[in-house]
Scaffold this motif. Structure first.
Motif, mmCIF file in Angstrom:
data_model
loop_
_atom_site.group_PDB
_atom_site.id
_atom_site.type_symbol
_atom_site.label_atom_id
_atom_site.label_comp_id
_atom_site.label_asym_id
_atom_site.label_seq_id
_atom_site.Cartn_x
_atom_site.Cartn_y
_atom_site.Cartn_z
ATOM 1 N N LEU A 7 -18.617 29.777 39.349
ATOM 2 C CA LEU A 7 -18.726 28.320 39.387
ATOM 3 C C LEU A 7 -18.465 27.648 38.037
ATOM 4 O O LEU A 7 -18.137 26.457 37.987
ATOM 5 C CB LEU A 7 -20.114 27.922 39.902
ATOM 6 N N GLN A 8 -18.596 28.381 36.953
ATOM 7 C CA GLN A 8 -18.404 27.795 35.629
ATOM 8 C C GLN A 8 -17.025 27.156 35.415
ATOM 9 O O GLN A 8 -16.934 26.100 34.774
ATOM 10 C CB GLN A 8 -18.651 28.847 34.547
ATOM 11 N N PRO A 9 -15.939 27.740 35.939
ATOM 12 C CA PRO A 9 -14.612 27.134 35.707
ATOM 13 C C PRO A 9 -14.461 25.718 36.266
ATOM 14 O O PRO A 9 -13.511 25.016 35.900
ATOM 15 C CB PRO A 9 -13.659 28.105 36.428
ATOM 16 N N LEU A 10 -15.376 25.292 37.127
ATOM 17 C CA LEU A 10 -15.299 23.927 37.649
ATOM 18 C C LEU A 10 -15.598 22.891 36.566
ATOM 19 O O LEU A 10 -15.324 21.702 36.736
ATOM 20 C CB LEU A 10 -16.264 23.761 38.826
ATOM 21 N N GLY A 11 -16.199 23.337 35.466
ATOM 22 C CA GLY A 11 -16.378 22.468 34.308
ATOM 23 C C GLY A 11 -17.495 21.451 34.426
ATOM 24 O O GLY A 11 -17.526 20.463 33.690
ATOM 25 N N ARG A 12 -18.410 21.688 35.357
ATOM 26 C CA ARG A 12 -19.525 20.778 35.563
ATOM 27 C C ARG A 12 -20.852 21.515 35.361
ATOM 28 O O ARG A 12 -20.879 22.746 35.391
ATOM 29 C CB ARG A 12 -19.474 20.187 36.980
ATOM 30 N N PRO A 13 -21.955 20.794 35.181
ATOM 31 C CA PRO A 13 -23.254 21.461 35.083
ATOM 32 C C PRO A 13 -23.517 22.300 36.329
ATOM 33 O O PRO A 13 -23.163 21.901 37.441
ATOM 34 C CB PRO A 13 -24.247 20.288 35.009
ATOM 35 N N VAL A 14 -24.098 23.469 36.133
ATOM 36 C CA VAL A 14 -24.412 24.381 37.239
ATOM 37 C C VAL A 14 -25.926 24.578 37.298
ATOM 38 O O VAL A 14 -26.568 24.864 36.290
ATOM 39 C CB VAL A 14 -23.704 25.744 37.056
ATOM 40 N N ILE A 15 -26.483 24.417 38.502
ATOM 41 C CA ILE A 15 -27.917 24.588 38.722
ATOM 42 C C ILE A 15 -28.126 25.438 39.968
ATOM 43 O O ILE A 15 -27.471 25.208 40.992
ATOM 44 C CB ILE A 15 -28.614 23.222 38.919
ATOM 45 N N CYS A 16 -29.012 26.413 39.888
ATOM 46 C CA CYS A 16 -29.378 27.207 41.065
ATOM 47 C C CYS A 16 -30.611 26.567 41.694
ATOM 48 O O CYS A 16 -31.690 26.586 41.103
ATOM 49 C CB CYS A 16 -29.679 28.654 40.674
ATOM 50 N N THR A 17 -30.443 26.001 42.885
ATOM 51 C CA THR A 17 -31.545 25.273 43.498
ATOM 52 C C THR A 17 -32.407 26.126 44.432
ATOM 53 O O THR A 17 -33.400 25.623 44.972
ATOM 54 C CB THR A 17 -31.024 24.031 44.252
ATOM 55 N N GLU A 18 -32.042 27.387 44.628
ATOM 56 C CA GLU A 18 -32.920 28.326 45.336
ATOM 57 C C GLU A 18 -32.645 29.747 44.849
ATOM 58 O O GLU A 18 -31.500 30.190 44.831
ATOM 59 C CB GLU A 18 -32.713 28.271 46.861
ATOM 60 N N TYR A 19 -33.712 30.452 44.475
ATOM 61 C CA TYR A 19 -33.640 31.874 44.125
ATOM 62 C C TYR A 19 -35.056 32.425 44.145
ATOM 63 O O TYR A 19 -36.011 31.705 44.405
ATOM 64 C CB TYR A 19 -33.001 32.073 42.739
#
Length: 382
Positions: free
Chosen positions: A286-298
Motif C-alpha cells: 500500500l505504500q506506493p499509493l503515496g498516502r498515509p497508511v493506517i491498519c484499522t483492524e489487527y
C-alpha cells in the motif's frame, strides 16, 4: 460626470466580486478527494496513531452502545481511561443508520457527549458509518443477550438486509450519512470517517445462508454514493474505507470493490489478522499509493496476529494501528471466530481479542508494557 462616477463604481464592484470568487473555494472544489499532499500534511500533525476498536463492555452492538436507554457514559469514561493509561490516542467507533431514524437530535447529542469524554482522555475517534459484518437483520430497541461463548453474537450490520436491497430506502441512508458528517464536519475532536467497514464481507462462517443474495452487487454502488454523500458536506476530516481481503500488490490483482475503496479514500486503511510477516508485506503493497497508511483492524492472538509481532512493525513504518477490542464484555470477542462452528463451554485458553478484563486488570502484563513503551516513545519523538 455622473456617467463616469457610475462606471467607476461598477468597476469597483466587479473587481471585488472577481476577487471574492478567486479566493473562495467553490463547493465542487472543496468536495473532491484530498490530494496526496493534503493527506500527508494532515497525517504529520497527528503523531503516531495507536488505539483500539471500541465499544463499552456493557454493549453487545452499536445500537446498545448509542441508544438513549443504554448509553453508558460511566463505563465509556472508565474504559477510555484504561486506553489513555497505556498511551492510546484514538479509537475506532461504529455508528448505525437506524439511530438517525430513531432520534437524530438525541443521537447527535449523545455523540457530542461521547466526544466530550474522548477529549477528556486525549483520544480522537474515527467513526464508522456503515458495516457489512455479522447479523443482517438489525432492530431498534432492547438488544438480545449474548449467546454464551460465541464471538460477536449480537453485532449488527448497517444498513441491514432490508435496507440494502430496497433502493427506496437510499434517501433515508443519505440523510443519515449527510446528517452525521455535517454535524461534526468541522469538529477537531473527530479524527476521520471510515465510510464502510468490510463492504464485501458476506459472513459465510456465521450468517452466510441468511445474507442477501449477490450482496456485493448492492453494496458496490451504495459504497460509491456514501463517499459522495460524505464529501458533499465538506468535512474537514479525511474519508476512508479499508481493504481487508485479497491481493493489493497491483491493480490487476485487486477486486473491483478494493479499487473503489482505494481510489475514493483520502487516507489508506486496511485490516490484517495474520502473522507479522504478512502484516509487513501488506504495508509495503500500500505504500506506493503515496498516502498515509493506517491498519484499522489487527490482533487476533489465536491467528498469529499479536501486539508483539505487528505493533513494532507499524511503528517502524509510521502506520497507525487499531487492534480489535479493548475491554472484555458483551461482544465476547475474546472467544475465537470458530466459536460459531465449534461449541465452547468456557473461556478460551488464549484470548482472541481484548486487552483488559472487565474489572480493568490487564489480560497480559507484557502486552501493556509493550504498548506503553511504543506509545510513550512516539510522544517523545513527536
Amino acid at each position: 460626470m455622473k456617467f463616469l462616477k457610475t462606471n467607476f463604481l461598477l468597476l469597483i464592484v466587479t473587481a471585488f466580486l472577481l476577487q471574492s470568487c478567486a479566493v473562495q473555494p467553490s463547493r465542487t472544489q472543496s468536495s473532491i478527494k484530498w490530494t496526496k499532499e493534503k493527506a500527508n500534511k494532515w497525517y504529520a500533525k497527528q503523531g503516531w496513531l495507536a488505539g483500539a476498536n471500541f465499544i463499552p463492555s456493557t454493549a453487545i452492538n452499536q445500537l446498545e452502545m448509542w441508544q438513549a436507554a443504554s448509553f453508558d457514559t460511566a463505563t465509556i469514561n472508565r474504559e477510555l481511561g484504561l486506553a489513555e493509561s497505556i498511551g492510546m490516542n484514538t479509537m475506532r467507533v461504529y455508528l448505525h443508520d437506524l439511530l438517525w431514524d430513531q432520534d437524530s437530535t438525541g443521537f447527535v447529542k449523545r455523540m457530542n457527549t461521547f466526544l466530550e469524554i474522548t477529549q477528556r482522555h486525549k483520544i480522537k475517534p474515527m467513526f464508522v458509518l456503515f458495516d457489512s459484518c455479522w447479523d443482517p437483520f438489525p432492530k431498534l430497541g432492547t438488544q438480545r443477550s449474548p449467546t454464551p461463548f460465541v464471538h460477536n453474537s449480537g453485532w449488527v450490520q448497517s444498513p441491514g438486509y432490508e435496507a440494502l436491497k430496497d433502493s427506496t430506502q437510499y434517501p433515508r441512508l443519505e440523510r443519515y450519512v449527510k446528517g452525521v458528517v455535517r454535524n461534526f464536519r468541522n469538529d477537531k475532536r473527530v479524527l476521520a470517517w471510515d465510510v464502510w467497514n468490510e463492504p464485501d464481507n458476506t459472513n459465510n462462517s456465521s450468517y452466510g445462508k441468511r445474507e442477501l443474495p449477490n450482496k456485493v452487487q448492492y453494496v458496490f454502488p451504495l459504497l460509491k454514493k456514501t463517499f459522495e454523500w460524505s464529501r458533499s458536506v465538506n468535512p474537514s476530516q479525511p474519508l476512508t474505507s479499508g481493504v481487508w481481503l485479497g491481493d493489493w500488490s497491483s491493480p490487476e490483482k485487486m477486486k473491483e470493490i478494493d479499487k473503489l475503496q482505494l481510489e475514493e479514500s483520502d487516507i489508506i486503511t486496511f485490516h490484517n489478522y495474520d502473522s507479522s510477516e504478512e502484516f509487513e508485506k501488506r504495508i509495503k503493497w500500500l505504500q506506493p499509493l503515496g498516502r498515509p497508511v493506517i491498519c484499522t483492524e489487527y490482533m487476533a492472538r489465536g491467528n498469529r496476529s499479536t501486539f508483539q509481532g505487528s505493533m513494532p512493525i507499524a511503528k517502524k513504518y509510521n502506520v497507525g494501528v487499531y487492534n480489535w477490542g479493548l475491554v472484555d464484555g458483551k461482544t465476547q470477542t475474546k472467544m475465537p471466530w470458530d466459536s460459531w462452528d465449534k461449541k465452547y463451554t468456557g473461556e478460551p485458553v488464549i484470548w482472541f481479542h481484548e486487552i483488559f478484563h472487565t474489572d480493568g486488570r490487564p489480560y497480559r502484563h507484557e502486552e501493556i508494557v509493550l504498548i506503553k513503551k511504543l506509545t510513550s516513545d512516539a510522544k517523545a519523538t513527536k
